[in-house]
Write an enzyme that holds these catalytic residues in place. Structure first.
Site, PDB file in Angstrom:
ATOM      1  N   HIS A  39      -3.718  51.709  34.590  1.00  0.00           N
ATOM      2  CA  HIS A  39      -2.436  51.715  33.878  1.00  0.00           C
ATOM      3  C   HIS A  39      -2.579  51.302  32.414  1.00  0.00           C
ATOM      4  O   HIS A  39      -1.693  51.565  31.609  1.00  0.00           O
ATOM      5  CB  HIS A  39      -1.374  50.877  34.610  1.00  0.00           C
ATOM      6  CG  HIS A  39      -1.508  49.401  34.478  1.00  0.00           C
ATOM      7  ND1 HIS A  39      -2.100  48.622  35.452  1.00  0.00           N
ATOM      8  CD2 HIS A  39      -1.124  48.548  33.503  1.00  0.00           C
ATOM      9  CE1 HIS A  39      -2.061  47.351  35.075  1.00  0.00           C
ATOM     10  NE2 HIS A  39      -1.472  47.282  33.888  1.00  0.00           N
ATOM     11  N   ASP A  71      -5.879  51.625  40.794  1.00  0.00           N
ATOM     12  CA  ASP A  71      -5.592  51.157  39.430  1.00  0.00           C
ATOM     13  C   ASP A  71      -6.856  50.696  38.717  1.00  0.00           C
ATOM     14  O   ASP A  71      -6.824  49.802  37.887  1.00  0.00           O
ATOM     15  CB  ASP A  71      -4.532  50.052  39.429  1.00  0.00           C
ATOM     16  CG  ASP A  71      -3.899  49.873  38.041  1.00  0.00           C
ATOM     17  OD1 ASP A  71      -3.900  50.841  37.255  1.00  0.00           O
ATOM     18  OD2 ASP A  71      -3.426  48.762  37.749  1.00  0.00           O
ATOM     19  N   SER A 148      -3.786  42.654  31.652  1.00  0.00           N
ATOM     20  CA  SER A 148      -4.187  43.696  32.597  1.00  0.00           C
ATOM     21  C   SER A 148      -5.571  44.221  32.264  1.00  0.00           C
ATOM     22  O   SER A 148      -5.871  44.546  31.122  1.00  0.00           O
ATOM     23  CB  SER A 148      -3.198  44.864  32.562  1.00  0.00           C
ATOM     24  OG  SER A 148      -1.981  44.497  33.130  1.00  0.00           O
TER      25      SER A 148
END
Length: 191
Positions: A39, A71, A148
């Site tokens: 992402h 992911d 992230s």
């Protein structure tokens, strides 16, 4: 890691679209790769992604591989003198173990927070339509937007997870964060 250009919805990317990553030896033995989240780089091609190193160097990946269901994204990079992180064994992680979350929350590079492993194999996490992970590591280490893709590290300096998501009403840290176990990342990288 900063993707540039536009998103798939046509909107320009912003600094909030940047994320973190960790450089490790490639599973195929050919150089180094950056592990991050899909992402973080989704919708960008290799020449739209910049990897900013702590020593000020900028790298562009030569290859981008991604798996939306886990992911995980792997960016192959060329660069002399890269410091490679050591991967640990996420199967040996236990509840109560101290961990560090490394990343760039809110664009503040080289930030480190600490906490403990709160749960293993956390599967009741809803992260959108494509992500199908059923065994997250849960931690209370502060993870915010920009973290992230960064590493979750044990106190021996080994990467045991890749920080992926937070459970939050406000979008900021609430003490409930989720990381992809590094053993799952290894399996995805080999494929």
């Amino acid at each position: 890691i900063k993707p540039s250009g536009t998103k798939s919805d046509g909107k320009a990317r912003t600094v909030e679209d940047s994320g973190s990553g960790v450089i490790v030896a490639a599973e195929d033995g050919r150089g180094a790769v950056v592990i991050t989240n899909n992402h973080v780089i989704t919708g960008a091609v290799a020449n739209q992604i910049t990897v900013n190193l702590s020593d000020g160097r900028l790298l562009r990946p030569t290859q981008v591989l991604a798996d939306p269901e886990t992911d995980v994204a792997i960016l192959r990079v060329d660069g002399a003198g890269l410091t490679l992180a050591v991967l640990g064994d996420s199967d040996r992680v236990h509840v109560g173990q101290w961990v560090l979350a490394v990343g760039s929350p809110f664009g503040l590079s080289q930030s480190v927070t600490h906490g403990i492993i709160s749960a293993r194999e956390r599967g009741s996490v809803s992260l959108g339509n494509t992500i199908r992970i059923k065994d997250f590591l849960q931690t209370d280490a502060a993870i915010n937007p920009g973290n992230s893709g960064g590493p979750l590290v044990n106190l021996d300096g080994e990467v045991i997870g890749i920080n992926t998501a937070i459970a939050s009403q406000s979008g900021a840290n609430s003490g409930v964060a989720f990381s992809i176990p590094i053993n799952l990342v290894r399996r995805v990288a080999r494929q």
